[in-house]
Motif scaffolding. Structure first.
Motif, mmCIF file in Angstrom:
data_model
loop_
_atom_site.group_PDB
_atom_site.id
_atom_site.type_symbol
_atom_site.label_atom_id
_atom_site.label_comp_id
_atom_site.label_asym_id
_atom_site.label_seq_id
_atom_site.Cartn_x
_atom_site.Cartn_y
_atom_site.Cartn_z
ATOM 1 N N ALA A 182 10.636 75.926 -38.453
ATOM 2 C CA ALA A 182 10.822 74.878 -39.458
ATOM 3 C C ALA A 182 12.086 75.124 -40.272
ATOM 4 O O ALA A 182 12.836 74.185 -40.583
ATOM 5 N N ALA A 183 12.325 76.381 -40.621
ATOM 6 C CA ALA A 183 13.548 76.701 -41.365
ATOM 7 C C ALA A 183 14.785 76.519 -40.488
ATOM 8 O O ALA A 183 15.820 76.026 -40.951
ATOM 9 N N PHE A 191 13.127 82.269 -46.432
ATOM 10 C CA PHE A 191 12.435 82.702 -47.651
ATOM 11 C C PHE A 191 12.480 81.610 -48.721
ATOM 12 O O PHE A 191 11.515 81.449 -49.486
ATOM 13 N N ASP A 192 13.576 80.853 -48.773
ATOM 14 C CA ASP A 192 13.595 79.685 -49.658
ATOM 15 C C ASP A 192 12.561 78.661 -49.196
ATOM 16 O O ASP A 192 11.898 78.013 -50.020
ATOM 17 N N HIS A 193 12.446 78.520 -47.887
ATOM 18 C CA HIS A 193 11.455 77.593 -47.314
ATOM 19 C C HIS A 193 10.040 77.998 -47.708
ATOM 20 O O HIS A 193 9.231 77.151 -48.121
ATOM 21 N N ASN A 196 9.400 77.315 -51.375
ATOM 22 C CA ASN A 196 9.287 75.889 -51.667
ATOM 23 C C ASN A 196 7.952 75.302 -51.206
ATOM 24 O O ASN A 196 7.588 74.198 -51.610
ATOM 25 N N MET A 197 7.218 76.026 -50.353
ATOM 26 C CA MET A 197 5.901 75.556 -49.922
ATOM 27 C C MET A 197 4.795 75.905 -50.917
ATOM 28 O O MET A 197 3.681 75.390 -50.820
ATOM 29 N N MET A 198 5.085 76.779 -51.882
ATOM 30 C CA MET A 198 4.053 77.219 -52.816
ATOM 31 C C MET A 198 3.444 76.074 -53.634
ATOM 32 O O MET A 198 2.232 76.079 -53.891
ATOM 33 N N ARG A 398 17.104 69.806 -48.026
ATOM 34 C CA ARG A 398 16.351 69.826 -46.776
ATOM 35 C C ARG A 398 15.112 70.720 -46.870
ATOM 36 O O ARG A 398 14.283 70.718 -45.949
ATOM 37 N N LEU A 399 14.981 71.470 -47.952
ATOM 38 C CA LEU A 399 13.757 72.252 -48.145
ATOM 39 C C LEU A 399 12.546 71.330 -48.280
ATOM 40 O O LEU A 399 11.432 71.718 -47.931
#
Length: 501
Positions: A182-183, A191-193, A196-198, A398-399
């Motif tokens: 996905a990233a 790790f940003d991805h 951002n899912m949290m 895009r995240l």
């Protein structure tokens, strides 16, 4: 993927593109709901034939459609190999006493009052550590299903908690191949991805945990059930070693995952250690362990519940699942090759206006691709590549897209019975799918964390909450990809597929 010697055939119009999709869904509905028979294999095979016929009328040659279908199968072979190895792992780990030991101490430690909530949390932790929902479901999940059965908890509730935890742990694990995919397809940092899912992950997990805690609190174990549990524990202790040796295969597998060993050799090594412990501890010979790896473990004890619990595993236990996945992926590959999926996605993109429509469409497209193609990789790769430039145009990060395709891809895959994820859950946990009996599929609505996350994601899309704007960076040069650009590929050409599913 090239089109061989065929001319440059344009994308079909939406009406033509929907023909194989609608007819196949109709065939699946007739097979499952009218005839009360959950064997979707032939319906999917007919769907492939319909897609091939539509492609032929478009101008595609047979070798083009065949290469599209076989390409997706080729890319998915690591996942199929993982399925087969998990079947072997289950059989050898039961014979080594690893799974019986987990069941025994689970019965000792886990109180039925909070069993479901504990199951979800345990599977989440294991999946995060090893980066694999499939391995978590096939090992720890299998043991938890056995424990829940002895507590008198309906199997679909236990499976719902296991699936919620395992696939959510997979989603936020940096070791997972779907998380990395996905990233990668959205060109974001993994790790940003994950961070951002949290905003969708944490609320979905808290809500699911509370539901499982309340439901688990209603499970009162009566005296007769306590006696049955004690009888089962006595049977496990009588037939299997409850010492340190059966723990070794589990420690080895977790160690290999920690050191990022590729999943296929890691699972095979885990099988070998399970077989070795079985030989050392119980006197099995080479022929015995080979038979168990192929046909599953068999025990004939005085306890029918013990026999039902442990008689499972082996390569043959995965035959139904593997063939289903092959039919589904062949159909999905033909849809991708004939550009039918591209036509549908393009029609959706033309209807979207602004961030709210784009984000919602990305989630729903990923879910729809999961349903139609049966392939979690395609459900991530296709919308990830197709929608990316649209986020750049409206100056949103895009995240947001990477989160959307994880929610509609990774988390929804175990809820679709003919998807690789759903077929694996059904096969690995031995869910009964008899004619006219679909009670096992009740785990789908009870996997709360899996469907709550995309629901929360759609809410955020409509309200603008937790919707990250694009940072001021140099403009991207990549154009909107065409059909040849979103061929389903995972990192390392899916060489690591399996521990991330």
């Amino acid at each position: 993927m090239k089109q061989s010697d065929s001319p440059n055939i344009p994308v079909p119009n939406l009406g033509v593109a929907l023909i194989p999709i609608v007819l196949t869904i109709g065939l699946l509905g007739i097979q499952i709901f009218y005839y009360d028979d959950f064997t979707p294999h032939i319906a999917l095979a007919l769907g492939f034939a319909i897609t091939a016929l539509v492609g032929w009328f478009q101008g595609y040659r047979w070798k083009d459609i065949e290469s599209g279908a076989f390409h997706v199968l080729h890319v998915a072979m690591p996942a199929v190999a993982t399925l087969i190895l998990v079947g072997m792992l289950v059989g050898t780990w039961i014979s080594s006493g690893t799974v019986p030991l987990l069941i025994y101490y689970g019965l000792e430690l886990i109180n039925p009052a909070w069993f479901l909530a504990a199951s979800m949390l345990l599977c989440s932790v294991v999946a995060v550590v090893i980066g694999s929902s499939w391995t978590t479901v096939g090992t720890v999940g299998l043991a938890l299903v056995g424990i829940g059965t002895t507590f008198g908890i309906p199997v679909y509730w236990t499976v719902g908690a296991v699936v919620s935890g395992a696939f959510f742990g997979d989603k936020v694990s940096p070791l997972s191949d779907t998380t990395n995919l996905a990233a990668a397809v959205t060109e974001t940092n993994v790790f940003d991805h994950i961070r951002n899912m949290m905003p969708t992950t944490i609320p979905a997990m808290i809500i699911a945990f509370c539901i499982y805690l309340i439901v688990g609190g209603e499970a009162n174990v009566e005296a007769a059930q306590l006696a049955q549990i004690e009888q089962l524990k006595a049977g496990l202790k009588a037939h299997f070693d409850m010492g340190f040796l059966p723990v070794i295969p589990l420690l080895v597998l977790m160690g290999l995952a920690f050191f990022k060993v590729s999943p296929i050799p890691a699972l095979f090594i885990g099988c070998c250690f399970g077989a070795l412990v079985a030989v050392i501890n119980y006197g099995y010979n080479l022929h015995d362990v080979l038979t168990i790896a192929h046909s599953g473990f068999k025990i004939s004890s005085d306890s029918e519940s013990l026999n039902t619990l442990l008689n499972r595993g082996g390569v043959t236990s995965m035959t139904w699942v593997v063939t289903l996945i092959m039919f589904a992926l062949t159909f999905g590959g033909a849809l991708e090759r004939t550009r039918c999926l591209e036509s549908v996605v393009g029609a959706i993109m033309r209807l979207t206006r602004g961030f709210r429509g784009l984000q919602t469409s990305a989630i729903l497209t990923s879910i729809a691709t999961n349903v139609v193609s049966g392939d979690v990789y395609l459900s991530i790769a296709l919308p990830g590549r197709m929608y990316g430039p649209e986020y750049d145009k409206i100056a949103y990060s895009r995240l947001n897209l990477s989160r959307a395709i994880e929610e509609g891809g990774t988390l929804i895959s175990p809820l679709i019975p003919w998807n690789a994820g759903g077929a694996f859950v059904i096969g690995a946990l031995g869910l009964s799918m008899g004619a006219g009996d679909f009670s096992a599929l009740l785990y789908i609505p009870l996997s709360f964390a899996c469907w709550l996350s995309p629901a929360i994601g759609i809410l955020y899309a409509q309200t603008g909450w937790f919707s990250k704007r694009a940072e001021a960076t140099a403009p991207r040069t990549a154009a909107t990809p065409q059909s040849d650009d979103y061929v389903v590929k995972t990192p390392k050409e899916t060489s690591d597929a399996g521990l991330g599913l």
